[in-house]
Design an enzyme around this catalytic site. Structure first.
Site, PDB file in Angstrom:
ATOM      1  N   LYS A  11       0.814  -1.213   0.000  1.00  0.00           N
ATOM      2  CA  LYS A  11       0.000   0.000   0.000  1.00  0.00           C
ATOM      3  C   LYS A  11       0.856   1.275   0.000  1.00  0.00           C
ATOM      4  O   LYS A  11       2.066   1.227   0.237  1.00  0.00           O
ATOM      5  CB  LYS A  11      -0.935  -0.026   1.209  1.00  0.00           C
ATOM      6  CG  LYS A  11      -1.961  -1.165   1.134  1.00  0.00           C
ATOM      7  CD  LYS A  11      -2.879  -1.132   2.346  1.00  0.00           C
ATOM      8  CE  LYS A  11      -3.938  -2.211   2.274  1.00  0.00           C
ATOM      9  NZ  LYS A  11      -4.865  -2.139   3.428  1.00  0.00           N
ATOM     10  N   PHE A  59     -16.014   2.601   6.467  1.00  0.00           N
ATOM     11  CA  PHE A  59     -14.621   2.960   6.172  1.00  0.00           C
ATOM     12  C   PHE A  59     -14.322   3.031   4.675  1.00  0.00           C
ATOM     13  O   PHE A  59     -13.192   3.327   4.288  1.00  0.00           O
ATOM     14  CB  PHE A  59     -13.659   1.966   6.843  1.00  0.00           C
ATOM     15  CG  PHE A  59     -13.841   0.532   6.404  1.00  0.00           C
ATOM     16  CD1 PHE A  59     -13.296   0.071   5.212  1.00  0.00           C
ATOM     17  CD2 PHE A  59     -14.563  -0.362   7.187  1.00  0.00           C
ATOM     18  CE1 PHE A  59     -13.459  -1.248   4.804  1.00  0.00           C
ATOM     19  CE2 PHE A  59     -14.733  -1.685   6.795  1.00  0.00           C
ATOM     20  CZ  PHE A  59     -14.180  -2.121   5.589  1.00  0.00           C
ATOM     21  N   ARG A  87      -1.042 -14.373   4.272  1.00  0.00           N
ATOM     22  CA  ARG A  87      -1.784 -13.746   5.366  1.00  0.00           C
ATOM     23  C   ARG A  87      -1.036 -13.903   6.693  1.00  0.00           C
ATOM     24  O   ARG A  87      -1.044 -13.000   7.529  1.00  0.00           O
ATOM     25  CB  ARG A  87      -3.204 -14.297   5.437  1.00  0.00           C
ATOM     26  CG  ARG A  87      -3.990 -13.900   4.170  1.00  0.00           C
ATOM     27  CD  ARG A  87      -5.448 -14.152   4.251  1.00  0.00           C
ATOM     28  NE  ARG A  87      -6.126 -13.317   5.233  1.00  0.00           N
ATOM     29  CZ  ARG A  87      -6.434 -12.036   5.078  1.00  0.00           C
ATOM     30  NH1 ARG A  87      -6.084 -11.391   3.976  1.00  0.00           N
ATOM     31  NH2 ARG A  87      -7.076 -11.382   6.016  1.00  0.00           N
ATOM     32  N   THR A  93      -4.678  -7.401  10.760  1.00  0.00           N
ATOM     33  CA  THR A  93      -5.044  -6.148  10.085  1.00  0.00           C
ATOM     34  C   THR A  93      -4.620  -4.939  10.903  1.00  0.00           C
ATOM     35  O   THR A  93      -4.091  -3.967  10.369  1.00  0.00           O
ATOM     36  CB  THR A  93      -6.570  -6.110   9.833  1.00  0.00           C
ATOM     37  OG1 THR A  93      -6.925  -7.247   9.045  1.00  0.00           O
ATOM     38  CG2 THR A  93      -6.975  -4.851   9.107  1.00  0.00           C
ATOM     39  N   ARG A 104       3.090  -6.244   8.953  1.00  0.00           N
ATOM     40  CA  ARG A 104       2.344  -5.138   9.561  1.00  0.00           C
ATOM     41  C   ARG A 104       2.941  -4.706  10.898  1.00  0.00           C
ATOM     42  O   ARG A 104       2.968  -3.515  11.210  1.00  0.00           O
ATOM     43  CB  ARG A 104       0.876  -5.511   9.702  1.00  0.00           C
ATOM     44  CG  ARG A 104       0.177  -5.513   8.338  1.00  0.00           C
ATOM     45  CD  ARG A 104      -1.265  -5.902   8.450  1.00  0.00           C
ATOM     46  NE  ARG A 104      -1.972  -5.723   7.197  1.00  0.00           N
ATOM     47  CZ  ARG A 104      -2.961  -6.499   6.797  1.00  0.00           C
ATOM     48  NH1 ARG A 104      -3.363  -7.515   7.556  1.00  0.00           N
ATOM     49  NH2 ARG A 104      -3.566  -6.267   5.646  1.00  0.00           N
ATOM     50  N   ASN A 114      -1.956   0.172   6.854  1.00  0.00           N
ATOM     51  CA  ASN A 114      -1.444  -1.092   7.387  1.00  0.00           C
ATOM     52  C   ASN A 114      -0.543  -1.848   6.409  1.00  0.00           C
ATOM     53  O   ASN A 114      -0.431  -3.063   6.475  1.00  0.00           O
ATOM     54  CB  ASN A 114      -2.582  -1.964   7.915  1.00  0.00           C
ATOM     55  CG  ASN A 114      -3.522  -2.446   6.839  1.00  0.00           C
ATOM     56  OD1 ASN A 114      -3.372  -2.122   5.663  1.00  0.00           O
ATOM     57  ND2 ASN A 114      -4.503  -3.223   7.235  1.00  0.00           N
ATOM     58  N   HIS A 117      -2.056  -5.445   1.484  1.00  0.00           N
ATOM     59  CA  HIS A 117      -3.330  -6.143   1.272  1.00  0.00           C
ATOM     60  C   HIS A 117      -2.985  -7.536   0.786  1.00  0.00           C
ATOM     61  O   HIS A 117      -2.043  -7.705   0.008  1.00  0.00           O
ATOM     62  CB  HIS A 117      -4.173  -5.428   0.206  1.00  0.00           C
ATOM     63  CG  HIS A 117      -5.282  -6.284  -0.337  1.00  0.00           C
ATOM     64  ND1 HIS A 117      -6.534  -6.295   0.216  1.00  0.00           N
ATOM     65  CD2 HIS A 117      -5.311  -7.175  -1.365  1.00  0.00           C
ATOM     66  CE1 HIS A 117      -7.295  -7.160  -0.453  1.00  0.00           C
ATOM     67  NE2 HIS A 117      -6.577  -7.707  -1.422  1.00  0.00           N
TER      68      HIS A 117
END
Length: 141
Positions: A11, A59, A87, A93, A104, A114, A117
């Site tokens: 991100k 959100f 993951r 998250t 993260r 964060n 994705h």
């Protein structure tokens, strides 16, 4: 065991921190091969379409605004249990809840910014990969 494909997005917050290489190293150390990658600046329309599943959530606007705030690095990862493995190395998250040593925990600032994705299922991985990549863009590794 058949190799799975999953989509990963680094991100805008993590791209701005220049940690793409460090994140790629984590993918590779976890046995995930990068079989396609591109850096793009998402348009509002692209971000809204990609995250359409969240459109009714409170959100949604903030998520879209964040995802268009700077370039993102998008990659397709391939490996055994790629969805679950990605993951796991991403972490929770909310980075405050992420296990030490996860992406993260190490690179994210907040639940919104964060860092990454990752597809949450094989079905969503297929849809998300097709959103950003043509089949001929995926390399055999």
């Amino acid at each position: 065991m058949a190799k799975e494909l999953t989509l990963s997005i680094i991100k805008p917050d993590a791209v701005a921190k220049s940690v793409i290489g460090e994140i790629y190293t984590r993918f590779e150390k976890a046995g995930l091969d990068i079989v396609a990658a591109k850096m793009i600046q998402l348009s509002r329309e692209q971000a809204e379409s990609f995250y359409d599943i969240h459109r009714a959530r409170p959100f949604f606007k903030d998520l879209v605004d964040f995802m268009i705030s700077g370039p993102v690095m998008i990659q397709v990862l391939k490996g055994d249990n790629a969805v679950a493995k990605n993951r796991e190395i991403m972490g929770a998250t909310n980075p405050k809840e992420a296990a030490p040593g996860t992406i993260r925990a190490d690179f994210a600032d907040s639940i919104d910014a964060n860092a990454v994705h990752g597809s949450d299922s094989l079905e969503n991985a297929a849809r998300e990969i097709a959103f950003f990549f043509e089949p001929h863009e995926l390399c055999n590794r």
